[in-house]
Design a protein around this motif. Structure first.
Motif, PDB file in Angstrom:
ATOM      1  N   ALA A  91       0.823  -1.212   0.000  1.00 16.51           N
ATOM      2  CA  ALA A  91       0.000   0.000   0.000  1.00 16.51           C
ATOM      3  C   ALA A  91       0.856   1.260   0.000  1.00 16.51           C
ATOM      4  N   GLY A  92       2.027   1.194   0.591  1.00 17.44           N
ATOM      5  CA  GLY A  92       2.878   2.378   0.670  1.00 17.44           C
ATOM      6  C   GLY A  92       3.989   2.403  -0.359  1.00 17.44           C
ATOM      7  N   LEU A  93       3.988   1.479  -1.305  1.00 17.69           N
ATOM      8  CA  LEU A  93       5.074   1.392  -2.274  1.00 17.69           C
ATOM      9  C   LEU A  93       4.745   2.163  -3.549  1.00 17.69           C
ATOM     10  N   SER A  94       5.738   2.839  -4.072  1.00 15.53           N
ATOM     11  CA  SER A  94       5.605   3.500  -5.367  1.00 15.53           C
ATOM     12  C   SER A  94       5.918   2.508  -6.486  1.00 15.53           C
ATOM     13  N   LEU A  95       5.338   2.754  -7.643  1.00 16.81           N
ATOM     14  CA  LEU A  95       5.640   1.905  -8.799  1.00 16.81           C
ATOM     15  C   LEU A  95       7.097   2.007  -9.232  1.00 16.81           C
ATOM     16  N   LEU A  96       7.793   3.029  -8.766  1.00 18.60           N
ATOM     17  CA  LEU A  96       9.212   3.166  -9.101  1.00 18.60           C
ATOM     18  C   LEU A  96      10.024   1.976  -8.596  1.00 18.60           C
ATOM     19  N   TRP A  97       9.547   1.346  -7.509  1.00 20.93           N
ATOM     20  CA  TRP A  97      10.270   0.180  -6.990  1.00 20.93           C
ATOM     21  C   TRP A  97      10.243  -0.990  -7.970  1.00 20.93           C
ATOM     22  N   ALA A  98       9.325  -0.987  -8.912  1.00 23.40           N
ATOM     23  CA  ALA A  98       9.229  -2.067  -9.894  1.00 23.40           C
ATOM     24  C   ALA A  98      10.106  -1.827 -11.112  1.00 23.40           C
ATOM     25  N   VAL A  99      10.792  -0.673 -11.172  1.00 14.95           N
ATOM     26  CA  VAL A  99      11.627  -0.354 -12.340  1.00 14.95           C
ATOM     27  C   VAL A  99      12.723  -1.404 -12.574  1.00 14.95           C
ATOM     28  N   PRO A 100      13.461  -1.858 -11.536  1.00 11.17           N
ATOM     29  CA  PRO A 100      14.471  -2.900 -11.798  1.00 11.17           C
ATOM     30  C   PRO A 100      13.874  -4.182 -12.370  1.00 11.17           C
ATOM     31  N   PHE A 101      12.689  -4.554 -11.897  1.00  8.35           N
ATOM     32  CA  PHE A 101      12.036  -5.742 -12.449  1.00  8.35           C
ATOM     33  C   PHE A 101      11.722  -5.531 -13.924  1.00  8.35           C
ATOM     34  N   VAL A 102      11.186  -4.368 -14.250  1.00  8.54           N
ATOM     35  CA  VAL A 102      10.917  -4.049 -15.656  1.00  8.54           C
ATOM     36  C   VAL A 102      12.231  -4.022 -16.442  1.00  8.54           C
ATOM     37  N   GLY A 103      13.291  -3.558 -15.792  1.00 12.84           N
ATOM     38  CA  GLY A 103      14.593  -3.533 -16.451  1.00 12.84           C
ATOM     39  C   GLY A 103      15.082  -4.917 -16.832  1.00 12.84           C
ATOM     40  N   ILE A 104      14.874  -5.896 -15.939  1.00 13.66           N
ATOM     41  CA  ILE A 104      15.251  -7.271 -16.276  1.00 13.66           C
ATOM     42  C   ILE A 104      14.451  -7.763 -17.480  1.00 13.66           C
ATOM     43  N   LEU A 105      13.142  -7.480 -17.463  1.00 12.91           N
ATOM     44  CA  LEU A 105      12.306  -7.922 -18.572  1.00 12.91           C
ATOM     45  C   LEU A 105      12.750  -7.289 -19.887  1.00 12.91           C
ATOM     46  N   LEU A 106      13.027  -5.980 -19.859  1.00 12.62           N
ATOM     47  CA  LEU A 106      13.461  -5.309 -21.078  1.00 12.62           C
ATOM     48  C   LEU A 106      14.835  -5.807 -21.532  1.00 12.62           C
ATOM     49  N   SER A 107      15.695  -6.139 -20.578  1.00  8.59           N
ATOM     50  CA  SER A 107      17.009  -6.696 -20.940  1.00  8.59           C
ATOM     51  C   SER A 107      16.849  -8.027 -21.650  1.00  8.59           C
ATOM     52  N   ILE A 108      15.974  -8.873 -21.099  1.00  6.11           N
ATOM     53  CA  ILE A 108      15.714 -10.169 -21.738  1.00  6.11           C
ATOM     54  C   ILE A 108      15.133  -9.975 -23.125  1.00  6.11           C
ATOM     55  N   ALA A 109      14.290  -8.945 -23.274  1.00  8.57           N
ATOM     56  CA  ALA A 109      13.605  -8.734 -24.545  1.00  8.57           C
ATOM     57  C   ALA A 109      14.499  -8.076 -25.594  1.00  8.57           C
ATOM     58  N   LEU A 110      15.318  -7.081 -25.184  1.00  8.46           N
ATOM     59  CA  LEU A 110      15.993  -6.242 -26.167  1.00  8.46           C
ATOM     60  C   LEU A 110      17.465  -6.577 -26.389  1.00  8.46           C
ATOM     61  N   LEU A 111      18.183  -6.935 -25.325  1.00  9.98           N
ATOM     62  CA  LEU A 111      19.625  -7.136 -25.482  1.00  9.98           C
ATOM     63  C   LEU A 111      19.985  -8.278 -26.425  1.00  9.98           C
ATOM     64  N   PRO A 112      19.257  -9.418 -26.413  1.00 11.39           N
ATOM     65  CA  PRO A 112      19.603 -10.445 -27.406  1.00 11.39           C
ATOM     66  C   PRO A 112      19.465  -9.957 -28.847  1.00 11.39           C
ATOM     67  N   ILE A 113      18.638  -8.931 -29.067  1.00  7.29           N
ATOM     68  CA  ILE A 113      18.442  -8.404 -30.421  1.00  7.29           C
ATOM     69  C   ILE A 113      19.537  -7.408 -30.775  1.00  7.29           C
TER      70      ILE A 113
ATOM     71  N   THR B 169      21.732  -9.311 -14.944  1.00  5.23           N
ATOM     72  CA  THR B 169      20.623  -9.596 -14.030  1.00  5.23           C
ATOM     73  C   THR B 169      20.984  -9.205 -12.609  1.00  5.23           C
ATOM     74  N   LEU B 170      22.210  -9.505 -12.189  1.00  3.88           N
ATOM     75  CA  LEU B 170      22.659  -9.116 -10.855  1.00  3.88           C
ATOM     76  C   LEU B 170      22.666  -7.607 -10.693  1.00  3.88           C
ATOM     77  N   ALA B 171      23.076  -6.890 -11.739  1.00  4.49           N
ATOM     78  CA  ALA B 171      23.101  -5.428 -11.666  1.00  4.49           C
ATOM     79  C   ALA B 171      21.701  -4.865 -11.434  1.00  4.49           C
ATOM     80  N   TRP B 172      20.704  -5.421 -12.116  1.00  2.86           N
ATOM     81  CA  TRP B 172      19.329  -4.957 -11.913  1.00  2.86           C
ATOM     82  C   TRP B 172      18.845  -5.304 -10.502  1.00  2.86           C
ATOM     83  N   ALA B 173      19.212  -6.485 -10.020  1.00  4.96           N
ATOM     84  CA  ALA B 173      18.813  -6.870  -8.663  1.00  4.96           C
ATOM     85  C   ALA B 173      19.409  -5.917  -7.631  1.00  4.96           C
TER      86      ALA B 173
END
Length: 469
Positions: free
Chosen positions: A28-50, A64-68
């Motif tokens: 309830a007290g968390l901002s969506l900004l805290w989910a940015v690293p998770f989105v970063g992992i997803l985008l890395s998986i999606a874009l970096l292989p290309i 992956t460790l850097a995003w974590a």
């Protein structure tokens, strides 16, 4: 394995654990900004292989460790060492470690079963193999069935120019849809079983959706495969694996797979009443016994399986290590996203959560199907299932008897739509990695999504019309 241990130790050492129990993360007290690293992992998986394939394939663990760490370091600063360590401990003990141990056991044991020989990869044979794999997926898990059959299927088609569609439909059917019939088949349904959903409830209510979707996919595959097979230039001049009778080696591993099934059932049926508290995370004795049995069965498989059998399967640890590293990051960074969803109307995703509830306060099953499924495609289907399970009622008895349509919607969405992306279900990545090892030019993250959107999305619309309209 050394790299994986270093990865996990880095995450744990960042936040030295305290001694007191930690409260559950309050979304309830968390901002969506805290989910940015998770989105970063997803985008890395999606874009970096290309766009940076060489960098990704050589350093995906470090990325992956850097995003974590991009999540954990600010979290430590904001919430303190103890709460941060408790979050990591919960992600590892309650979610990641049991998850990866089960995958490790299935991958290791199924890798010791060799189906040697070679079939001719005709449309009829390929369709038959996919149908068999879909049936096996509910008996030995999507991971076990996928690891058992992907290499024979690739060998059967190694003299064909068009093979990508074969692997894509294999992911659809064997790595996902086929596992929807029983709690043993797919991790979300297994989690539901542990939460109290009856084994036979799942079999009874999921049988028709699984049968309809499997039949439709098999028909589409057969027509597409027949189209490619009819082309004059489809067959290569030389078959790398000439046709030969099939033989089964490593048969003792079939008993070990039965042991895996028994260990999983044991943890759901046996309530020991003994539990340990590790920084606020309850660890139950039956789950420890299950995990120990799974590791033991995998080690027995490694000890008794001849090296020639694993060599025939081209067995190596690459695919499971890739999954282990990526999902370690996913399970840690996904915590705030799941917490925000769990907060319901009090969280920053209140509008999204509000979509699943009607004006009368009753759940809207169709929205549960699409939202649990859509998020399962990107958040991993197992934790997403739990979020919507808890959002709907959190009580298996209520869901089974008073809201069966809602439980069915969550089950169908989580299992079926895990096939929409490579990250929706762990076996998807394993199959992709093995196919690429065998020279199949698998589509990129978005390329695979193009296949799933064109083929799966219309079928999901039909399922919605049949079950939730």
């Amino acid at each position: 394995m050394k790299a994986l241990c270093t990865w996990l130790c880095a995450a744990l050492c960042l936040c030295l654990p305290g001694l007191a129990a930690a409260a559950e993360l309050d979304g309830a007290g968390l901002s969506l900004l805290w989910a940015v690293p998770f989105v970063g992992i997803l985008l890395s998986i999606a874009l970096l292989p290309i766009f940076a394939g060489h960098v990704w394939h050589n350093h995906f663990g470090k990325i992956t460790l850097a995003w974590a760490l991009a999540f954990l370091i600010p979290f430590c600063v904001e919430y303190g060492l103890h709460d941060s360590a408790a979050l990591v401990v919960h992600a590892l003990l309650a979610e990641y470690i049991p998850f990866i141990i089960l995958l490790f056991a299935l991958y290791t044991i199924s890798g010791g079963i060799l189906l040697w020989g070679n079939l001719h990869g005709s449309p009829a044979v390929n369709t038959g193999l996919l149908a068999i794999g879909a049936l096996l997926a509910s008996l030995m898990g999507t991971t076990g069935a996928a690891m058992l059959l992907i290499r024979p299927l690739l060998r059967a088609n190694d003299n064909r120019r068009h093979r990508v569609h074969v692997v894509v439909f294999f992911i659809f059917l064997v790595a996902n849809v086929g596992g929807g019939l029983t709690p043993l088949g797919d991790p979300p349904l297994f989690l539901g079983f542990l939460k109290g959903v009856d084994f036979l409830w799942t079999v009874q209510h999921m049988a028709l959706p699984v049968a309809l979707l499997s039949a439709a996919l098999l028909l589409v595959f057969y027509l597409l495969d027949r189209h490619f097979y009819a082309r004059e230039d489809e067959l290569l001049p030389r078959d790398p694996s000439p046709d030969s009778p099939l033989r089964l080696y490593g048969k003792w591993n079939l008993l070990l797979l039965a042991g895996v099934v028994g260990a999983v059932l044991l943890s759901g049926l046996w309530q020991s009443g003994v539990r340990f508290d590790v920084m606020g995370t309850p660890v139950e004795l039956q789950n420890l016994v299950r995990d120990a049995l799974l590791i033991g069965l995998a080690l027995v498989s490694l000890a008794i399986t001849p090296k020639q059998v694993r060599a025939g399967n081209e067995f190596d640890w690459g695919p499971i290590l890739e999954v282990a590293k990526l999902f370690a990051g996913i399970f840690v960074t996904i915590a705030p996203a799941i917490a925000i969803l769990r907060a319901g109307s009090a969280g920053e995703l209140a509008a999204l959560v509000g979509l699943v509830t009607g004006a009368d306060g009753q759940p809207i099953d169709g929205w549960y199907f699409w939202l649990s499924g859509g998020l399962s495609a990107f958040l991993d289907n197992a934790p997403t299932y739990l979020v919507f399970f808890n959002l709907a009622a959190g009580d298996a008895q209520v869901l089974m008897h008073q809201l069966p349509g809602t439980l069915l919607a969550i089950s169908m969405g989580s299992v079926f739509m895990g096939a929409m992306t490579y990250i929706g279900n762990a076996p998807n990545f394993m199959v992709k990695a093995i196919a690429e090892q065998r020279g199949v030019a698998m589509p990129s993250f978005f390329g695979y999504m193009a296949w799933s959107l064109v083929i799966l999305l219309p079928l999901f619309v039909l399922l919605h019309l049949v079950f939730f309209l």
